[in-house]
Write a protein that holds these residues in place. Structure first.
Motif, mmCIF file in Angstrom:
data_model
loop_
_atom_site.group_PDB
_atom_site.id
_atom_site.type_symbol
_atom_site.label_atom_id
_atom_site.label_comp_id
_atom_site.label_asym_id
_atom_site.label_seq_id
_atom_site.Cartn_x
_atom_site.Cartn_y
_atom_site.Cartn_z
ATOM 1 N N ALA A 55 1.003 -1.220 -0.026
ATOM 2 C CA ALA A 55 -0.097 -0.013 -0.068
ATOM 3 C C ALA A 55 0.874 1.197 -0.041
ATOM 4 O O ALA A 55 0.633 2.151 -0.711
ATOM 5 C CB ALA A 55 -0.924 -0.176 1.174
ATOM 6 N N VAL A 56 1.888 1.401 1.005
ATOM 7 C CA VAL A 56 2.922 2.497 0.873
ATOM 8 C C VAL A 56 3.592 2.480 -0.429
ATOM 9 O O VAL A 56 3.645 3.832 -1.238
ATOM 10 C CB VAL A 56 3.901 2.307 1.875
ATOM 11 C CG1 VAL A 56 4.877 3.303 1.963
ATOM 12 C CG2 VAL A 56 2.843 2.216 3.311
ATOM 13 N N PHE A 57 3.930 1.441 -0.919
ATOM 14 C CA PHE A 57 4.789 1.584 -2.123
ATOM 15 C C PHE A 57 3.880 1.895 -3.354
ATOM 16 O O PHE A 57 4.179 2.935 -4.537
ATOM 17 C CB PHE A 57 5.396 0.143 -2.566
ATOM 18 C CG PHE A 57 6.969 0.188 -1.919
ATOM 19 C CD1 PHE A 57 7.784 0.953 -2.832
ATOM 20 C CD2 PHE A 57 7.185 -0.179 -0.641
ATOM 21 C CE1 PHE A 57 9.225 0.618 -2.317
ATOM 22 C CE2 PHE A 57 8.434 -0.144 -0.101
ATOM 23 C CZ PHE A 57 9.539 0.229 -0.887
ATOM 24 N N ALA A 58 2.457 1.539 -3.372
ATOM 25 C CA ALA A 58 1.796 2.022 -4.429
ATOM 26 C C ALA A 58 1.392 3.508 -4.355
ATOM 27 O O ALA A 58 1.392 3.959 -5.454
ATOM 28 C CB ALA A 58 0.289 1.318 -4.219
ATOM 29 N N ILE A 59 1.343 4.122 -3.331
ATOM 30 C CA ILE A 59 1.143 5.421 -3.092
ATOM 31 C C ILE A 59 2.426 6.103 -3.594
ATOM 32 O O ILE A 59 2.245 7.213 -4.011
ATOM 33 C CB ILE A 59 0.898 6.006 -1.686
ATOM 34 C CG1 ILE A 59 -0.748 5.280 -1.516
ATOM 35 C CG2 ILE A 59 0.879 7.505 -1.514
ATOM 36 C CD1 ILE A 59 -0.902 5.579 0.036
#
Length: 810
Positions: free
Chosen positions: A363-367
């Motif tokens: 989720a963090v890397f997607a953002i």
């Protein structure tokens, strides 16, 4: 923003902690590090202090995973090269009392501005460009509307409710975990794999659990699984009463679709209440729960299978935990940004349930990848002149397509992940969750499970979970209650079969050309039977018919040579040749009783015999009448005798009978001619081919020969005391008795026997009827002509007549 909200925000301001990291762009984080104790009900409004509530180490691990992920992004030289990413994380211990932190995330310079008509008053730049979390579906449903209004991306790492796939309601929601539908599909696959159809479904009494229950009910509609019992779990659940109800229903398989807290309370109660011999299917929220795995007495509750997030090792996370010390501050920067975790050691965090770690990480890397695209980042720098808005990040998030730890990360149109898989685990005796199977979603769905690794509580036998035992082969199920799994077994009668693959509740009737015994699972082809020409009976009868023809020709030749002798004249003279010809023509019908029946053969079985045998009977009626008339009626009624002789009455009667029979036969055959017929009722395993006779239509064609037979019998019986050598009446009477006896025997056999050889018996009856006249009427006369020629003289016959005249005169 109201004055009250502004005051609340100011009161919560304080110093920094590990919940906050400054950066060029902030992302929010919501983690339920603590859980509210619902047994406490305040009597007046008060702010909630999450740090005083129940601590969740697994949630704290996920909280640290977000911090680690942001550090990884900031350490990357090509993702956001000259831009730093910060975060503001809040402890969301309640779904109703944590809104100060939520308002802080969506505020602009400490103010939450309401929308107005003028564009300059529109909400432009909130504190965060995106949000990680929340974890539970209930918490997400509580706060999502606030973020949806401004299209602030919410990337949840745990909210699995299927409701979030509705983009009309949740346009800026995405998640890195599959929805509840996928985990329910895995559970149903497990049930089907082990043939467990009598199950209980225990679920958290919240949005997450209710959604799972609804999806489970839909998923089992097309299977043989029955939901016998369902109950919502909460802090007030009476576990003892619930387990008693499960035992009363004989439920051995229990699906637990709940939060980890509800699952812990349930399993602890099961151990405490000595619940045993059950199969437990755990959801992904607690299938890797280390605390329960090590719980004393856990091995006594039965066999525990679980559906778990596939665990991917996150490189560097352990080192991050060892190098990070809990940054405690006496004061919080903001409400619920505090954790009293000084007594934790790194090993406690690392060894905790690793579920949902990769969803947080991805989720963090997607953002970060979305921000990378919004800022048009290159190899060394990003375009800082672009004013980043949340909706811009959302647009790029929807287009996500990058590889992370060899996993291709992306989202579909509903914001659901197009990556991930579930592991199927078994809680072994070593207090660990052993992987025994895998369920993958992409690129295609696949399910596999290695049952040999499971140590069942039933001594290596798969436990049975059924309301009723499966029916034996050949038995149909009859439902006995509201559940299709509760039934009795009824054997399928003969002529039907049961196909469990198509419909286990109905016996299917076999086709007309098939048969089955009682309790069959398939039908077999029926044997088609008819009398072949090569059949021994057929050969004998055909041979007898040929003999009849030969004898008929021989008698005709003998009579033609001795035509003017008294014996031939007394037998009927020219009428004898008509009788012999009709007998020969009648014998032709015998040939059509053999071979496969056709319309032509069915007609020719009966037409020649009924027509020409009628002529034979008419000849014998005339002959017997003439004998009686000469010896008994002529003297008493001379006019009748004269009229008979003058107008050739005998030929008129024969011709009339012939014409009448032709009319009756043609009429009856026009209305209902004999036709091929398949007898499928007499024998279940055979079809008897024959000819079907329309009884109503053929009645008239039988009336004539029956009437002639009756008249013939009456006249011949009247002449039973005539002279010996002149007594054809006795011979005719005997022939008629043989004829009647033949057909009585055949009728009896027809009633008692319906096999293919009934047609052989029918042909034999026809042949016997012909032989009765040939042998018992013509053969005695041939005997006199050949062996007793002295009796075949005019003087001998005159002497007999004179002797008879003297006898009756006295």
């Amino acid at each position: 923003m109201s004055p009250t909200d502004t005051l609340l925000l100011r009161l919560c301001a304080a110093t920094a902690s590990e919940f906050h990291l400054d950066g060029d762009y902030l992302i929010g984080g919501l983690f339920d590090i603590h859980h509210v104790d619902f047994s406490v009900h305040p009597r007046r409004p008060e702010a909630i202090d999450c740090s005083s509530q129940i601590f969740s180490l697994s949630s704290y691990r996920r909280f640290q995973m977000m911090r680690f992920s942001v550090e990884q992004v900031n350490n990357s030289t090509n993702l956001l090269p000259d831009v730093s990413l910060g975060y503001d994380i809040f402890d969301q211990c309640s779904d109703t009392k944590n809104f100060p932190g939520i308002f802080n995330l969506i505020s602009e310079n400490g103010m939450v501005r309401p929308w107005r008509n003028s564009p300059e008053n529109f909400f432009k730049s909130p504190n965060v460009i995106a949000l990680i979390g929340p974890f539970t579906s209930t918490n997400t449903l509580a706060v999502a509307p606030l973020f949806m209004s401004y299209l602030i991306p919410m990337v949840s790492y745990g909210a699995a409710s299927s409701a979030f796939s509705q983009k009309v309601r949740f346009p800026s929601f995405l998640r890195t975990v599959p929805s509840n539908k996928e985990i329910i599909d895995v559970m149903v696959n497990i049930l089907v794999h082990f043939d467990w159809c009598w199950v209980a479904f225990l679920y958290s009494d919240n949005d997450f659990g209710n959604d799972g229950l609804e999806l489970f009910r839909k998923a089992i509609k097309e299977t043989d699984t029955c939901l016998a019992y369902s109950k919502g779990l909460n802090e007030n659940t009476e576990h003892a009463q619930m387990f008693k109800q499960l035992d009363e229903l004989n439920l051995n398989t229990i699906i637990v679709f709940s939060t980890d807290l509800d699952a812990e309370a349930l399993v602890e109660a099961a151990v405490r209440l000595n619940v045993s011999d059950k199969v437990w299917i755990a959801g992904d929220t607690w299938s890797l729960n280390k605390r329960l795995l090590r719980l004393e007495g856990i091995e006594n509750i039965g066999t525990v299978l679980g559906v778990a997030q596939s665990v991917l090792p996150i490189p560097g996370f352990d080192d991050f935990i060892y190098s990070t010390k809990c940054q405690m501050a006496k004061e919080q920067k903001f409400c619920n940004q505090y954790c009293n975790c000084s007594n934790l050691v790194p090993d406690d965090i690392i060894s905790m349930d690793p579920s949902f770690s990769f969803p947080v990480y991805s989720a963090v890397f997607a953002i970060a990848h979305a921000l990378h695209n919004v800022l048009q980042c290159g190899a060394n720098k990003c375009n800082r002149d672009i004013e980043v808005q949340p909706y811009m990040v959302l647009d790029q998030l929807r287009k996500s397509n990058f590889t992370l730890l060899n996993v291709r990360v992306g989202f579909n149109d509903d914001g659901d992940p197009i990556f991930g898989s579930y592991s199927i685990v078994f809680w072994n005796r070593s207090s660990s969750a052993e992987e025994i199977g895998l369920y993958t979603f992409f690129p295609s769905v696949s399910f596999s499970i290695n049952s040999t690794k499971i140590e069942w509580f039933t001594n290596h036998q798969v436990p049975i979970s059924q309301c009723s035992q499966e029916c034996p082969s050949g038995y149909a199920k009859t439902q006995t209650g509201i559940h299709k799994c509760c039934f009795r077994c009824d054997v399928c009668p003969s002529g039907t079969y049961i196909s469990t693959a198509e419909d286990p509740y109905s016996c299917i009737r076999c086709k007309e050309t098939e048969w089955s015994e009682a309790g069959s699972t398939s039908c077999r082809l029926r044997l088609v039977e008819y009398v072949l020409f090569t059949d021994s009976g057929a050969i004998l009868i055909i041979s007898g018919s040929c003999v009849l023809m030969g004898l008929t020709v021989a008698v005709a030749l003998l009579f033609s040579v001795n035509y003017n002798t008294p014996v031939v004249r007394s037998a009927g003279g020219p009428m004898c040749f008509l009788i012999l010809g009709c007998l020969m023509l009648c014998s032709l019908s015998v040939f059509f009783y053999f071979g496969k029946p056709t319309t032509a053969s069915c007609i020719l079985r009966y037409f020649p015999f009924l027509l020409f045998y009628t002529v034979c009977l008419a000849c014998f009626v005339v002959r017997s009448f003439q004998i009686v008339c000469i010896f008994k009626i002529a003297a008493k009624i001379p006019k009748l005798h004269n009229w008979w002789m003058k107008y050739h009455g005998q030929w008129a009667v024969i011709a009339g009978a012939f014409v009448m029979q032709v009319i009756f036969l043609i009429s009856s055959y026009c209305f209902g001619a004999p036709r091929p017929n398949q007898d499928t009722f007499t024998y279940q395993d055979r079809i008897i081919l024959g000819c079907d006779i329309n009884i109503a239509a053929t009645t008239l064609s039988v009336v004539v020969p029956l009437s002639l037979c009756s008249l013939c019998f009456i006249f011949s019986y009247m002449g039973k005391d005539l002279p010996k050598n002149y007594n054809e009446a006795k011979a005719i009477t005997f022939c008629l008795l043989l004829l009647i006896l033949t057909w009585v025997i055949f009728a009896t056999g027809y009633i008692l026997y319906k096999g293919k050889h009934i047609h052989t018996f029918n042909a034999l009856a026809v042949l016997s009827s012909l032989f009765s006249f040939l042998l018992w009427y013509f053969l005695p006369k041939c005997y006199i002509i050949v062996l007793q020629p002295h009796k075949n003289t005019q003087q001998y016959f005159q002497g007999l007549i004179q002797s008879y005249t003297k006898t009756i005169s006295h």
